[in-house]
Structures are given as C-alpha cells and as structure tokens.
Scaffold this active site. Structure first.
Site: not given
Lengths: 159, 143
Positions: B41-43
């Site tokens: 999620g990053h990223y």
C-alpha cells in the site's frame, strides 16, 4: 466545520491498504487544523504472528505506525487545503523529518486514535506541522514538529 | 516467524552488538523486499520503504540486542523521537545497514540511541536520535 469521509481521504492520499492509516476526518479548518481518527483493531497485519500468552504491553500499537498515521492526517490537511485554493500539490508524498516527539501512552486493539494536527508553516513543497494524539481523554503522544514533503522523480515511471 | 510485540513487519534481518567503555554499538541489516507486509500500500504503483519503518528498524535492532542480553521477555519501549530525518529513498532490492550507538541515561533502564541508516551505495537514508526504555522484568534469565 467540514468533515471528510473515508472516500474523500482515499481521493486525497496515495496510501492504500493496509498502510492507509486515517479513517475519518472529524474536523478540518483548511490551512490551519485537522482532527482525524484511526481505529486500531486486532485484525491489522501488525498483530499477525504474535506469540501466545504475552503481556498486555505486547499489543501496544507500533509507534512507527502511530507516527505515520499522524503524518498522513497532516498530509490530508495540507493537500486538501491546497486543492481548495486551486493550487494542487504534485509529486510523491514523503515523510521528511520529525522532532520533539514524546510518547506518553499507548493504544491497543479496540482503541481509536484521535490526531489533532496544526500547520505551522508551508514553504514551497514542505509542510511543517505539529500536534497531539489522544485515546479517549488520554494524550498518548505529543509531536513538536513533523515535516511532510512532496518530491519529484522518485517513481520510476514519472508519467 | 513469531514475535513478542506488535510490529508492521520484520524490520531487521540480522543484528550484532558490541559493548565498549563509551557505550554499546549495534549494527543491523535489513533487505528491502516489496512483498513485506504493508509495503503493497506504499504505494500501489511503486514501492518505497516508508520513512517511519526506518524508526521501526532501529527499534527492532535494540529489541534484538536487549532480548539476547537480558532474555526474551525483555520489553523495549520507544519513549521519544528527539529527531529523525529521511534522505535517500529505500527501494526494493536495496540493503539497509543500520548503525546504532546506545548510551545509558541517569536511569539505567532508559537509553538514548543515535542511529544512521545507509544504503549499500553509501547514501544516507535516515538518521535519528531515539529514547527507549528497557524493562527487564519478565525476562527470566539474566545471563
């Protein structure tokens, strides 16, 4: 007083599951101040793979994630405020630095973090912020200065 | 791998410490891997090791050292971040080396750690000064 829902937050921040660490905006004064929440649950990845029969302190929400959640809250304030002024901030959002952070308590599954973030000043693509994190009526962290930065050229594909 | 504390990921691969008159020096290594927890999620479109995870890496470096020295039940709490700054980005494939200089404060359970994290190419990725509390209670063995 404006509030923002989760759908709005996803439009503002590039972070995604499971590192999107702002759930809701309770209050926002563009250019000045934001109050956000982040619910801590036992189903988050940071609670995976723990040993059995650990003391309560073992379930303290990691400080690294708490500080990230605070920084993301500040970024929502900064980016949303800039967009409202029709001056959108472009580039990769990164955590630049932090100073004078004191951790005086902890959160565990079931708790809701409440971040209060104020913008100190914005210089170009740098936003200096400060604030506090609360769980209920207990302040668990004070953050003297947090710097969020937007940088060009970090992504390999700059399109 | 099981853990005795909540953490976003295993932020240290190996750690080694040495005690000298001036304090304790601990060195650790972390290889940045795109499929570590949270990094997806990053990223989503490209991966960068979050700056705050270098704080996690330093914290876990001290945890490793304390568990070896005082026993596995030793708790190491992060109490302050006097300063931290992030410089060169850490991307998948990078290997981060973590150097920690630890000194005791007046209260022997509270320590101050000055740490620098470098990429293999020598670029400084992060530097920080942290305050931590080492609680040996619950550690059964003092060996």
């Amino acid at each position: 007083m404006t509030t923002l829902e989760h759908a709005d937050i996803r439009r503002i921040l590039p972070h995604r599951h499971p590192v999107l660490l702002v759930d809701r905006v309770l209050e926002i004064e563009p250019g000045a101040r934001i109050v956000t929440t982040k619910a801590v649950t036992g189903s988050e990845p940071c609670y995976a793979g723990l040993d059995e029969n650990l003391p309560s302190a073992a379930y303290a929400y990691p400080v690294s994630l708490l500080v990230e959640s605070f920084g993301q809250s500040g970024a929502v304030l900064w980016l949303h405020s800039a967009a409202l002024k029709d001056e959108p901030v472009e580039g990769t959002l990164i955590f630049g630095s932090a100073r004078d952070v004191t951790i005086t308590g902890s959160a565990c599954p079931g708790d809701v973090l409440r971040h209060i973030v104020e913008i100190d000043r914005i210089i170009g693509d740098n936003a200096f912020m400060r604030g506090e994190t609360w769980v209920g009526d207990v302040r668990i962290a004070t953050l003297g200065s947090v710097l969020a930065v937007v940088r060009d050229g970090l992504a390999s594909d700059d399109s | 791998m099981s853990r005795r504390f909540a953490a976003p990921l295993d932020a240290v691969d190996t750690a080694d410490g040495a005690v000298s008159a001036g304090g304790t020096r601990i060195e650790a290594v972390k290889r940045i891997v795109a499929d570590d927890p949270y990094l997806g999620g990053h990223y989503p479109d490209f991966t960068i090791y979050p700056g705050v995870f270098t704080i996690e890496s330093v914290h876990q470096t001290v945890r490793r050292w304390a568990a070896e020295r005082y026993g596995p039940g030793t708790a190491v709490e992060l109490t302050s971040i006097a300063s931290v700054s992030f410089a060169a980005p850490l991307l998948p494939g990078d290997t981060m080396s973590i150097g920690c200089d630890m000194t005791s404060q007046d209260d022997p359970s509270s320590v101050r750690v000055k740490a620098r994290c470098h990429r293999a190419d020598g670029a400084l990725a992060a530097r920080m000064t942290l305050g931590l509390r080492i609680d040996r209670e619950g550690g059964h063995d003092d060996a």
